[in-house]
Design an enzyme around this catalytic site. Sequence first.
Site, PDB file in Angstrom:
ATOM      1  N   CYS B 117       0.831  -1.203   0.000  1.00  0.00           N
ATOM      2  CA  CYS B 117       0.000   0.000   0.000  1.00  0.00           C
ATOM      3  C   CYS B 117       0.870   1.259   0.000  1.00  0.00           C
ATOM      4  O   CYS B 117       1.821   1.366   0.771  1.00  0.00           O
ATOM      5  CB  CYS B 117      -0.923  -0.015   1.216  1.00  0.00           C
ATOM      6  SG  CYS B 117      -1.859   1.504   1.427  1.00  0.00           S
ATOM      7  N   ASP B 352      25.138   7.212  58.062  1.00  0.00           N
ATOM      8  CA  ASP B 352      26.516   7.119  57.585  1.00  0.00           C
ATOM      9  C   ASP B 352      26.971   5.666  57.622  1.00  0.00           C
ATOM     10  O   ASP B 352      26.387   4.829  58.301  1.00  0.00           O
ATOM     11  CB  ASP B 352      27.444   7.951  58.475  1.00  0.00           C
ATOM     12  CG  ASP B 352      27.242   9.440  58.264  1.00  0.00           C
ATOM     13  OD1 ASP B 352      26.657   9.813  57.228  1.00  0.00           O
ATOM     14  OD2 ASP B 352      27.664  10.220  59.133  1.00  0.00           O
TER      15      ASP B 352
END
Lengths: 173, 537
Positions: B117, B352
């Site tokens: 197409c 920490d």
Amino acid sequence: MAEGAAGPGGAERYFTRWYKPDVKGRPCEDFCVLQHSNRICVITLAEAHPLLQSGKTIKNINYQISANCSRLQNKVSGKSKRGAQFLTELAPLCRISSSDGEEYTIYSCIRGRLIEVNENILSNPALLQEKPSTEGYIAVVLPKFEESKSVTQGLLTQKEYEEILMKRRSSAS
Amino acid sequence: MSPVAEKDRAVVQLLLDAGTCPRCVLRFCSVGSQLLYRHPQQDLLKDLQEFLKNSQEKEGPVCLEVADPPCKRLRLEHEEEGADELNHNGAIPQLPSAGNTGNTGNTGLDSSAGRVCNVCLGILQEFCEPDFVKKVCQKVNSADYQFTSFVFSVSLPPQLSVRERAAWLGVKQQMRNLGLPLAKDDIVQLKEAYKWIIHPQLAEELGVPADGKSLFEVSVVFAHPETDEECHFLATACPDCFKPAKNKQSVFTRMAVIKALERIKEEDFLKHFPCPPSSPKNLCDALEIQCNNGAVFVAGRYNKYSRNLPQTPWIIDGERKLESSVEELISEHLMAEFKADSFNFSSSGREDVDVRTLGNGRPFAMELVNPRRIHFSAEEMKRLQQAINDSSDKIQVRDLQLVTREAIGRMKEGEEEKTKTYSALIWTDKAIQREDIAFLDDIKELRLEQKTPLRVLHRRPLAVRCRLIHGMRSEYIDQHHFRLHLRTQAGTYIKEFVHGDFGRTKPNIGSLLNRTADILELDVESVDVDWPPSLAD
Ligand SMILES: [Zn+2]
């Protein structure tokens, strides 16, 4: 003598000590640079500095280092510390005069950007003599990232500095 | 009964002659019946040809044999296979292949039924056939996802929009020439028609419904290298629309092309682009067929019992400083069970590397990106938590559960306002007696001024922050040691409150005791954020 580095580690446990003796050829005008592992540097008087010897009384501390430059005007903003004054190795940080009429200039000792100066010593000059390597610090300087190693290259290690102190003592006696 | 209205006869004729597939013809005739598009395309073609023939008989001969020269040549190539057979079953023997960027060898074939197409470049042709649906579903099934519905997304090559425009202008022109009224610009979008056709087939084959809101996405990327350059004239006509952008390979993105098409004048477009568009040799390539499952979120609380364990991998200059991290100890199990591509870890604050987190632990959440497995029973989550806890004595996890993305916000909300409790082991230079530290217990709501600690000053702005120590309780150990329990406002730097940070935190334990103080150990005793909900054991 004034209180030295703290006991089991101290606030300085993450700091490496570097020394610059006889700055500008003036005997015993030694400075100490405490460098944190994150590259932040704290500038202090080294223990042999004339201002820390017994009998000295501090009369005045002046961060106005020239007619148009005061370290107290330094302002930094943001994570990148925009607006900081840039310091070369021999940039003066402040001038300190003692009651015997002497005046001493404190130098940066390293290249970098001025982050803060210690305003506490203005209102309480005794701090400088009582706790020269902690609360009596002069300024905080941040070297450039790429210069964080090289800024301390011309400085002495703690061991090298102690050797110099030994030599001074033996030549004096 | 014909699918198209009599007034559309000229449009049907024009498009079929130009090599447009029957489904695209329906689109341009604004046919809105989803069912109709699902008819085999050769049946649709027959219906349309029938429709033209009937009209022809009524209104005189129209030449149906208008064939483009390239088509004639192709017809010759395929003569051996028998033009008749092709005319009847219309099927093209070759299948589009995924992952093949090159010419897949699909060529236009005899008659409109076999030609690629000129508008959809095969999207509404071969890519609607059961074989392509099977290929997509095989890919989905082999990826082993858990899903209960799907959403199908298609990425089309940008030049399709250009061809669509050209076809539309052709239709417009034809209508004008014939003096026929022009329908409004309400043609059916290619993507929409494609979904009408392919959704029921995918749903059937996958066994779950299509759902626009599904978190499981099946996506196909189409490309058509043969016509890639067809967008380029737009850059000259409309340079503003094509600005180079980061992370884009080409400036000719679909959005940029659509923007340019909105701006370009009709006559300028027609000067540069054939109308109707020419027939291509090849079908589109289905470049990629991919699956993606929406992220799943898991939350819980963790304890950290090690003083040598960072929360997240600790890497400096590409070099690992410590072998593991809280994040890794948790994520490796979750990643394996959820079979995810990656994860994002977040938590209510962080400690920490040398700080332990005790008590009920610290709330955390983990986003698992593109997980294959998403359904876990409470029992399975409990087993997963057990597996994490059995694998390391450095951390423990509790309250592990599936949560929604929205709920994670509650963890971060609490972060700033809530109080935290700590326990610190403190050393003093000068000797202390019990009575020297007892007064600390009586201090309430102590106001601190903290300058940004030197240890984080390299990466945070310099500022002075006010923080409150709500209360303290001391435990005497010996002449140089005591333990201090603290309840503080979130965001208080405890280490600096103890040693003073060169006098930059005021007051500090050293100044309160009139000694030099240092912190030897720190533990987080609790993080008072009440999310995620605690689970019964
Ligand atoms: Zn088509």
